[in-house]
Design a protein around this motif. Sequence first.
Motif, PDB file in Angstrom:
ATOM      1  N   ILE A   1       0.822  -1.215   0.000  1.00  0.00           N
ATOM      2  CA  ILE A   1       0.000   0.000   0.000  1.00  0.00           C
ATOM      3  C   ILE A   1       0.855   1.263   0.000  1.00  0.00           C
ATOM      4  O   ILE A   1       0.372   2.352   0.312  1.00  0.00           O
ATOM      5  N   GLY A   2       2.138   1.107  -0.355  1.00  0.00           N
ATOM      6  CA  GLY A   2       2.967   2.273  -0.616  1.00  0.00           C
ATOM      7  C   GLY A   2       3.947   2.668   0.459  1.00  0.00           C
ATOM      8  O   GLY A   2       4.641   3.680   0.311  1.00  0.00           O
ATOM      9  N   ALA A   3       4.063   1.908   1.541  1.00  0.00           N
ATOM     10  CA  ALA A   3       5.039   2.247   2.575  1.00  0.00           C
ATOM     11  C   ALA A   3       6.460   1.970   2.083  1.00  0.00           C
ATOM     12  O   ALA A   3       6.686   1.102   1.233  1.00  0.00           O
ATOM     13  N   GLU A   4       7.412   2.716   2.610  1.00  0.00           N
ATOM     14  CA  GLU A   4       8.830   2.438   2.385  1.00  0.00           C
ATOM     15  C   GLU A   4       9.266   1.451   3.466  1.00  0.00           C
ATOM     16  O   GLU A   4       9.347   1.810   4.637  1.00  0.00           O
ATOM     17  N   VAL A   5       9.523   0.220   3.076  1.00  0.00           N
ATOM     18  CA  VAL A   5       9.868  -0.825   4.038  1.00  0.00           C
ATOM     19  C   VAL A   5      11.355  -1.134   3.909  1.00  0.00           C
ATOM     20  O   VAL A   5      11.828  -1.545   2.844  1.00  0.00           O
ATOM     21  N   ILE A   6      12.080  -0.960   5.000  1.00  0.00           N
ATOM     22  CA  ILE A   6      13.512  -1.224   5.037  1.00  0.00           C
ATOM     23  C   ILE A   6      13.721  -2.498   5.840  1.00  0.00           C
ATOM     24  O   ILE A   6      13.486  -2.535   7.057  1.00  0.00           O
TER      25      ILE A   6
ATOM     26  N   SER B   1      11.009   4.419  21.947  1.00  0.00           N
ATOM     27  CA  SER B   1       9.930   5.411  22.018  1.00  0.00           C
ATOM     28  C   SER B   1      10.404   6.688  22.703  1.00  0.00           C
ATOM     29  O   SER B   1       9.887   7.776  22.430  1.00  0.00           O
ATOM     30  N   ALA B   2      11.413   6.567  23.597  1.00  0.00           N
ATOM     31  CA  ALA B   2      11.979   7.773  24.210  1.00  0.00           C
ATOM     32  C   ALA B   2      12.727   8.608  23.183  1.00  0.00           C
ATOM     33  O   ALA B   2      12.745   9.845  23.254  1.00  0.00           O
ATOM     34  N   ARG B   3      13.336   7.940  22.204  1.00  0.00           N
ATOM     35  CA  ARG B   3      14.074   8.649  21.159  1.00  0.00           C
ATOM     36  C   ARG B   3      13.166   9.100  20.027  1.00  0.00           C
ATOM     37  O   ARG B   3      13.464  10.074  19.333  1.00  0.00           O
ATOM     38  N   ASN B   4      12.073   8.371  19.810  1.00  0.00           N
ATOM     39  CA  ASN B   4      11.150   8.677  18.723  1.00  0.00           C
ATOM     40  C   ASN B   4       9.727   8.476  19.235  1.00  0.00           C
ATOM     41  O   ASN B   4       9.129   7.411  19.052  1.00  0.00           O
ATOM     42  N   PRO B   5       9.158   9.498  19.881  1.00  0.00           N
ATOM     43  CA  PRO B   5       7.832   9.335  20.509  1.00  0.00           C
ATOM     44  C   PRO B   5       6.711   9.015  19.521  1.00  0.00           C
ATOM     45  O   PRO B   5       5.658   8.531  19.933  1.00  0.00           O
ATOM     46  N   ARG B   6       6.906   9.259  18.234  1.00  0.00           N
ATOM     47  CA  ARG B   6       5.867   8.986  17.241  1.00  0.00           C
ATOM     48  C   ARG B   6       5.943   7.562  16.677  1.00  0.00           C
ATOM     49  O   ARG B   6       5.144   7.174  15.844  1.00  0.00           O
ATOM     50  N   LEU B   7       6.882   6.779  17.179  1.00  0.00           N
ATOM     51  CA  LEU B   7       7.111   5.439  16.649  1.00  0.00           C
ATOM     52  C   LEU B   7       5.981   4.487  17.038  1.00  0.00           C
ATOM     53  O   LEU B   7       5.580   4.407  18.202  1.00  0.00           O
ATOM     54  N   VAL B   8       5.476   3.736  16.048  1.00  0.00           N
ATOM     55  CA  VAL B   8       4.582   2.610  16.296  1.00  0.00           C
ATOM     56  C   VAL B   8       5.457   1.359  16.270  1.00  0.00           C
ATOM     57  O   VAL B   8       6.074   1.048  15.251  1.00  0.00           O
TER      58      VAL B   8
ATOM     59  N   VAL C   1      15.953   4.017  13.139  1.00  0.00           N
ATOM     60  CA  VAL C   1      14.656   3.999  13.819  1.00  0.00           C
ATOM     61  C   VAL C   1      14.202   5.412  14.172  1.00  0.00           C
ATOM     62  O   VAL C   1      12.999   5.689  14.205  1.00  0.00           O
ATOM     63  N   GLU C   2      15.125   6.293  14.402  1.00  0.00           N
ATOM     64  CA  GLU C   2      14.747   7.689  14.696  1.00  0.00           C
ATOM     65  C   GLU C   2      14.024   8.338  13.523  1.00  0.00           C
ATOM     66  O   GLU C   2      13.287   9.303  13.702  1.00  0.00           O
ATOM     67  N   THR C   3      14.216   7.804  12.311  1.00  0.00           N
ATOM     68  CA  THR C   3      13.549   8.356  11.120  1.00  0.00           C
ATOM     69  C   THR C   3      12.274   7.586  10.764  1.00  0.00           C
ATOM     70  O   THR C   3      11.621   7.905   9.776  1.00  0.00           O
ATOM     71  N   ALA C   4      11.933   6.564  11.558  1.00  0.00           N
ATOM     72  CA  ALA C   4      10.873   5.635  11.174  1.00  0.00           C
ATOM     73  C   ALA C   4       9.524   6.035  11.754  1.00  0.00           C
ATOM     74  O   ALA C   4       9.421   6.681  12.799  1.00  0.00           O
ATOM     75  N   ASP C   5       8.478   5.602  11.071  1.00  0.00           N
ATOM     76  CA  ASP C   5       7.113   5.676  11.598  1.00  0.00           C
ATOM     77  C   ASP C   5       6.726   4.387  12.304  1.00  0.00           C
ATOM     78  O   ASP C   5       5.965   4.407  13.275  1.00  0.00           O
ATOM     79  N   VAL C   6       7.234   3.267  11.786  1.00  0.00           N
ATOM     80  CA  VAL C   6       6.831   1.944  12.271  1.00  0.00           C
ATOM     81  C   VAL C   6       8.066   1.062  12.393  1.00  0.00           C
ATOM     82  O   VAL C   6       8.968   1.114  11.550  1.00  0.00           O
TER      83      VAL C   6
END
Length: 378
Positions: free
Chosen positions: A29-34, A111-118, A85-90
Amino acid sequence: MAEGPKPIRVVDFSQVMAGPFCTRLMADIGAEVIKIEPTEGDAMRRRPPLRDGHSSYFGTLNAGKRSVVLDLRTEAGRQDALRLVETADVLVENFRPGVMARLGLDWDTLSARNPRLVYCAISGFGQTGTAASRPAYAPMIHATAGLDMALMSYQPGLERPAPTGMFYADILAGVYAWGAIQTALLARVHTGRGQMVDVALLDSLMSMMVYECQEAQFPQNRTRHVYTPVQAADGFIMVVPLSDKNFGGMLSLFGHPDWGTDPRFATAARREANWEDLMVHVEAWAADKPAETCERLLLEAGVPCARYREVAEVMADPATQERGVMGTVRDGAGAFQVPNPPFRMSATDARVRPDIPELGEGNADVLEPLKPKPDVAP
């Protein structure tokens, strides 16, 4: 020209099946998966079917992703992972619980480094509890969840559970993880924060056994009605003359035989209760006819029916091709077909992406922009 929104970035630490199936749906569905791989690569790269050393099994699960090799046993590898991971959404991982914590890549740290991380963790028995540390492969989950014994109860004459080669638990957990991630991303729109998603193979399989969980609590006087294959001259068909209309259409096709007035078959409930006896009559009609002919005649008469087919037949079926069930992907050995995502969307391009990553092909493109820049003297 204004740039569109950036795709969701998924850092995928998972291997084998459950996690990779989830993240391939993300790529679809268009995600960038690394895809993060050890130096030797995901073990699935070496699993058959193989063509010129390339696994189409691996390709099915990992099409549309980028491959980045990190040695997480080293400090340099872990630091690269943290920056990524600091640049990741998921983030998706399917290690045994505790492994990511030992690597310094657990939910609390990240999550402490990237609070928006799922952060989605897939495991056999969940992240907490006395069973959490148990090893888990899909066949083991099938056994311990009760699935194999339930299936055995539907097969008259079996004295032991059937062998298995279909990994329902992995695929089902991957689908649930994919759905839960979408929910967490939607929640993030409102809260601004990511969250931890804990998906267990055991839980996933238990959720599939809707009737069996209830029957275990409330045993019934008669065993559950099961649908049985009917032998035709050259194969098998599945026939479901359950409703009065279906049953009437079948009787008309058969020439209104005497057993059509049998009280055992007078209502849908009675037909269910006497299904094996009913199928004896259907099989007598089908015995001298090709399965394809039986299917055609029964469908024309308004009776739900399907011929048992091999997978290759289904893939070659014009209806399958018209629907776009399969998509074409390619690796170093050439092109082949894999299933597309099993849904279509009016405003989202939901389809398998064609390229399968070679091991480590994304290291330079993905990691180099994240490296600390050396200080430059004025």
